[in-house]
Scaffold this active site. Sequence first.
Site, short mmCIF file in Angstrom:
data_model
loop_
_atom_site.label_atom_id
_atom_site.label_comp_id
_atom_site.label_asym_id
_atom_site.label_seq_id
_atom_site.Cartn_x
_atom_site.Cartn_y
_atom_site.Cartn_z
CG ASP A 1 -1.87 -1.05 0.94
OD1 ASP A 1 -2.17 -1.89 -0.03
OD2 ASP A 1 -2.52 -1.55 2.35
CE LYS B 1 -4.02 -6.57 0.26
NZ LYS B 1 -4.46 -5.07 0.06
CE LYS C 1 -11.07 -4.92 1.20
NZ LYS C 1 -9.66 -4.47 1.00
CB SER D 1 -8.29 -8.18 9.48
OG SER D 1 -8.09 -6.96 8.62
CD GLN E 1 -5.86 -4.76 9.67
OE1 GLN E 1 -6.85 -5.35 9.93
NE2 GLN E 1 -5.03 -4.77 8.57
N GLY F 1 0.92 -6.02 5.15
CA GLY F 1 1.30 -4.80 4.46
C GLY F 1 2.34 -4.07 5.34
NE ARG F 2 -0.98 -0.50 8.17
CZ ARG F 2 -2.07 -0.22 8.94
NH1 ARG F 2 -2.06 1.09 9.57
NH2 ARG F 2 -3.03 -1.11 8.68
O1 S5P Z 1 -10.45 -7.69 6.11
C1 S5P Z 1 -9.52 -7.06 5.45
C2 S5P Z 1 -9.34 -7.36 4.12
C3 S5P Z 1 -8.25 -6.78 3.30
S1 S5P Z 1 -7.92 -7.27 1.74
N1 S5P Z 1 -8.47 -6.35 6.12
C4 S5P Z 1 -7.52 -5.93 5.46
O2 S5P Z 1 -6.57 -5.32 6.11
N2 S5P Z 1 -7.38 -5.95 4.05
C5 S5P Z 1 -6.18 -5.38 3.32
O3 S5P Z 1 -5.04 -5.90 3.84
C6 S5P Z 1 -6.04 -3.91 3.81
O4 S5P Z 1 -6.56 -3.07 2.59
C7 S5P Z 1 -4.54 -3.52 3.52
O5 S5P Z 1 -4.18 -3.43 2.04
C8 S5P Z 1 -4.03 -4.94 4.03
C9 S5P Z 1 -3.47 -5.00 5.22
O6 S5P Z 1 -2.30 -4.04 5.56
P1 S5P Z 1 -1.68 -3.88 6.88
O7 S5P Z 1 -0.82 -2.86 6.64
O8 S5P Z 1 -2.54 -3.48 7.86
O9 S5P Z 1 -0.93 -5.08 7.13
#
Ligand code: S5P
Length: 491
Positions: A267, A289, A322, A380, A442, A462-463
Site C-alpha cells: 500500500d 497485492k 473489493k 480483519s 485493524q 502490509g505495514r
Molecule cells: O479484511 C481485510 C481485507 C483486506 S483485503 N482487512 C485488510 O486489512 N485488508 C487489506 O490488507 C487492507 O486493505 C490492506 O491493504 C492490507 C492490510 O495491511 P496492513 O498494513 O494492516 O498489514
Amino acid sequence: MTRSCVPSSTGSDKNVKTMDERIDALVLRLHEIEAVKFGSFTLKSGLQSPIYIDLRVIVSYPDVLTAVAECMWDVLSNNGAKFDNMCGVPYTALPIATCMSLNHDCPMLMRRKEVKDYGTKKAIEGAFEKGQTCLLVEDLVTSGMSVMETVHPLQHVGLKTTDVVVLIDREQGGEQTLKKNGLKLHAVLPLSRVLKVLEKEGKMSKELVEEVQQFIAANQTGGDKPKEEKTKRETYAGRAKIASNQCAKDMFHLMEKKKSNLCVAADVDTAKELLELAETLGPEICMLKTHCDLYPDFTEDFGEKLQAIAKKHDFLIFEDRKFADIGNTVVGQYSSGVHKIADWSHVTNAHIVPGSGIIDGLKSVGLPKKRGLLLLAEMSSKGTMANGAYTEAAIQMAKDHKDFVMGFIATNPNAWKVEWSKGLINMTPGVQLQVGGDSMGQQYNTPMNVICNNGSDVIIVGRGIYKAQDPAKAASEYRKAGWEAYEKSVK
Ligand code: S5P
C-alpha cells in the site's frame, strides 16, 4: 493541599509475614484503590470487558507501589532470575522499576517511547555495556506486545533480554508469545489468583468470577502456540490437484515451488514505489497485492510493467479492488475505466453484499482471461459485519461458482468446518509478527495463529513489511514464519 495518602496496610504491615499473605493483601489494596475494577468496560480493542485493570493509579499510593515493587523483586529472587540492569516498559512500569532499582541497588535504563525509529536515534537512555542482560519490568501483560516493543530497542543496542517481570498476567496468551521470543515471564499475580482472593474475601460473587473467567477464555491472544487439537491438513501441492479455478491451481503450485505463502500488501503512495517494491520483494512472495487507485502516477503501461516483474519473479498479482456493486456495473469497473484491472491483475476480490449477481458480472469478464476471484467472507477489522450468516452466504456462493471463485479473504476458516472447499485458497490480512492492532480498527494476528491454528493458507502483510527499515529483510522473516507455520500444520 489535601492528601489522600493511605497509611500502609499491606506490604509494610508487620503482622503480614509470608509472601503469599503479602500478595493476597496486595490484591485487596489494588481492589480498594480501584486499580482492579469490575463492571462493563470498553477496551482499546472495542471489546466489552467485565474487568478493567489500570495500574497507573498506584503512583498515588506509596504503600501499594512499595508492595508491588517488593513482590516483583521477591518473585524474581524465588525464581532465581539473574540480570545486570533493568528497564521499565513506559509509562506505568517506570515508577515500579525505579523503586526496585533504588531498593536493591540495581542500575536502571530507560526507553524513549517517542523514538520510533530506534535504528537512527538514541532509544535507550542510561549507562550499559553491550552483552549485559537487562530485565524487563512491566505492570501488566496481556498479549506480550508492549513488552516486545521495549525488547526490540534493547536488543538493538546490544543488550540481552531473557526475563520479564510483571505484577499481573491476564493469562490471555502473553506468556506463550514471550516464550516464543526467548523470554521467561515472572508474574506476581496470574489473574486467576486475583479472582480467587477477591472471591474468598467477598469482593466478587461466584457469578462475576465465572463471567470474567469466560471473558478471558474467549479472548485469548493465542500466544504463538499451535493448538494441540489441530488436525493435519492437505498440502498445497495436493490441493492444486483438486482446485477448479486456474489461478488457485497456479497459486498452490507456486507456493509449493517457492516455499512462500506470503502475499505483500504493497500500500505505497505511488506506482513508481510499487514497481520498485515488486522488484525487491519478488523473490520472497507468492502474491503481490495492489490498491491501484492509490497511485497518482498510474499510467496505462502500469499493468504491463508489473506483469513483467511478476513473470520474472514468479508471483501472482492481486488488485484488492473489493468490488461491491451489481453485476452489470462491475463488468465495466473490472474491464475498463482508467485501471482496466482485468487486463493485468490475475486476481481480484468482491464483497457479496449485492448477492451472487456480482460474481456473474465479474466472471463474464474474468473467466475468459483465466482470472480468479476472492470473496470477502470475513474481515480483519474490529467490528466487522462479515461473520455468521454473512460468512456462510459467501461460502455458498463460492460453492456455486467454483470455476471462477478461487478462494476467500478469511480470518478463521478452521471455524467453518467446510470440507468441500479444500481446492479454494484462504488468504488472511491483518498479520504481523506480534498480535495487536492500529488506531483505526485493524487487528493483527501472528503467522503461526493464522496458518496453523486458524487454518488459513496465505498471510497478507502490509505495514509489517513495507514500513520496515529493511523491507526485503522483513519480507524474508515473514516468509520464513509463514512457511514454518504451514509445515507445522501439514506434519
Ligand atoms: O479484511 C481485510 C481485507 C483486506 S483485503 N482487512 C485488510 O486489512 N485488508 C487489506 O490488507 C487492507 O486493505 C490492506 O491493504 C492490507 C492490510 O495491511 P496492513 O498494513 O494492516 O498489514
